[in-house]
Design a protein around this motif. Structure first.
Motif, short mmCIF file in Angstrom:
data_model
loop_
_atom_site.label_atom_id
_atom_site.label_comp_id
_atom_site.label_asym_id
_atom_site.label_seq_id
_atom_site.Cartn_x
_atom_site.Cartn_y
_atom_site.Cartn_z
N THR A 248 -2.77 2.39 5.46
CA THR A 248 -3.40 1.82 4.21
C THR A 248 -4.36 0.50 4.75
OG1 THR A 248 -2.53 0.48 2.17
CG2 THR A 248 -1.19 0.20 4.28
N THR A 249 -4.23 0.03 5.88
CA THR A 249 -5.09 -1.35 6.04
C THR A 249 -6.52 -1.02 6.01
OG1 THR A 249 -4.80 -1.01 8.36
CG2 THR A 249 -3.20 -2.24 7.22
N VAL B 104 -2.43 -5.55 -4.99
CA VAL B 104 -3.23 -5.39 -3.85
C VAL B 104 -2.53 -6.18 -2.82
CG1 VAL B 104 -5.29 -4.60 -5.08
CG2 VAL B 104 -4.93 -7.16 -4.33
N ALA B 105 -2.69 -5.67 -1.44
CA ALA B 105 -2.23 -6.34 -0.32
C ALA B 105 -2.80 -7.87 -0.20
CB ALA B 105 -2.56 -5.65 1.07
N GLU B 106 -4.10 -8.19 -0.61
CA GLU B 106 -4.64 -9.48 -0.42
C GLU B 106 -3.86 -10.31 -1.36
OE1 GLU B 106 -7.52 -6.25 0.51
OE2 GLU B 106 -6.16 -6.63 -1.14
N GLY C 274 0.76 -1.11 0.07
CA GLY C 274 -0.08 -0.07 0.11
C GLY C 274 0.84 1.15 -0.04
N LEU D 160 -9.24 -7.50 5.18
CA LEU D 160 -8.19 -7.13 6.13
C LEU D 160 -7.56 -8.39 6.52
CD1 LEU D 160 -6.54 -5.06 7.98
CD2 LEU D 160 -8.20 -5.56 9.66
N TRP E 182 -8.04 -1.67 2.51
CA TRP E 182 -8.09 -3.04 1.89
C TRP E 182 -9.54 -3.61 1.78
CZ3 TRP E 182 -3.24 -5.64 4.93
CH2 TRP E 182 -2.16 -4.60 4.69
N SER E 183 -9.90 -4.44 0.91
CA SER E 183 -11.08 -5.15 0.65
C SER E 183 -11.17 -6.39 1.91
CB SER E 183 -11.57 -5.62 -0.63
OG SER E 183 -10.26 -6.34 -1.10
N GLY F 110 -5.11 -9.78 3.65
CA GLY F 110 -3.79 -8.99 3.59
C GLY F 110 -2.94 -9.07 4.73
#
Length: 247
Positions: free
Chosen positions: A94-95, A75-77, A39, A101, A98-99, A104
């Motif tokens: 950024t968390t 993306v983080a995920e 992120g 958490l 996230w869609s 991620g």
């Protein structure tokens, strides 16, 4: 986080890293030899040992300064990295975008060998202590209620983490939500608001009545009378927290 293709256009101007906050983040990273920034946005607070930035927004990536770590759009995920890819991973303010958490955080734990550093905030403390959302723009606080994760819950997802208060200096260079706590006029600047997601995503029409009251209170001097004690402080704790997890 895709919203940053529209919301992030001013970040390089209003969201510059503050050296005092940078020092705390870099100290939290410890002796990590390589760091992944998830992120990553425009690259604020990346130490020289950053080897990769992960950011979903092309607009944000385009604002990264010359010489920054290479960036990949992801993306983080779903981090495009092998297990144990770096000594440390960091995720700064950024968390809440996230869609998923939990997914991620699981990815951070998968790619980091030794340490994870997350900058976030405690929504309850922010609501109680930050005059802007408490007294003028409760709608923005209500918006953040829908996306902010309690720091204890986030620490649990990290498998345990210590929490360090991040005190905000009165002349903070990084224009995030509470950065202008002693410079109230800044919140009347549309460009400043555009760089603060809780304000930009709440919407100008919703914020207009509270901003009008703030402008009036600044003109009449009511703000300075009401918050005179703030003007004597150099730093303030309004709930920002650095979570540090050792793996």
């Amino acid at each position: 986080m895709a919203t940053y293709d529209s919301l992030g256009t001013t970040y390089a101007r209003t969201r510059r890293p503050d050296p005092r906050i940078a020092a705390q983040i870099h100290a939290a990273l410890g002796t990590a030899t390589d760091v992944i920034n998830v992120g990553a946005g425009t690259g604020s607070y990346e130490p020289p040992r950053t080897t990769l930035a992960v950011e979903p927004s092309e607009v944000m990536i385009a604002q990264r300064p010359p010489g920054s770590a290479p960036a990949v759009r992801a993306v983080a995920e779903h981090l495009p990295l092998v297990d144990n890819a770096a000594d440390a991973a960091m995720a700064l303010l950024t968390t809440h975008h996230w869609s998923n958490l939990a997914a991620g955080i699981a990815e951070l734990r998968r790619v980091a060998r030794r340490r994870i550093v997350v900058l976030t905030w405690d929504q309850h403390i922010l609501r109680d202590r930050f005059w802007l959302v408490r007294d003028y723009l409760p709608q923005a606080a209500a918006f953040d209620d829908t996306r902010a994760t309690p720091t204890d819950q986030l620490a649990d997802l990290l498998g345990g983490a210590r929490q360090e208060p991040v005190r905000i200096p009165h002349d903070c260079l990084d224009g995030f939500g509470a950065a202008y706590w002693r410079r109230p006029d800044a919140y009347l600047d549309p460009q400043v608001r555009a760089g603060i997601s809780m304000l930009a995503q709440t919407g100008e029409d919703t914020l207009a009545p509270g901003l009008t009251r703030l402008a009036d209170d600044l003109t009449t001097g009511r703000w300075h009378t009401r918050y005179a004690q703030l003007l004597t402080l150099d730093t303030i704790d309004v709930g920002y927290r650095l979570l540090v997890s050792d793996l």
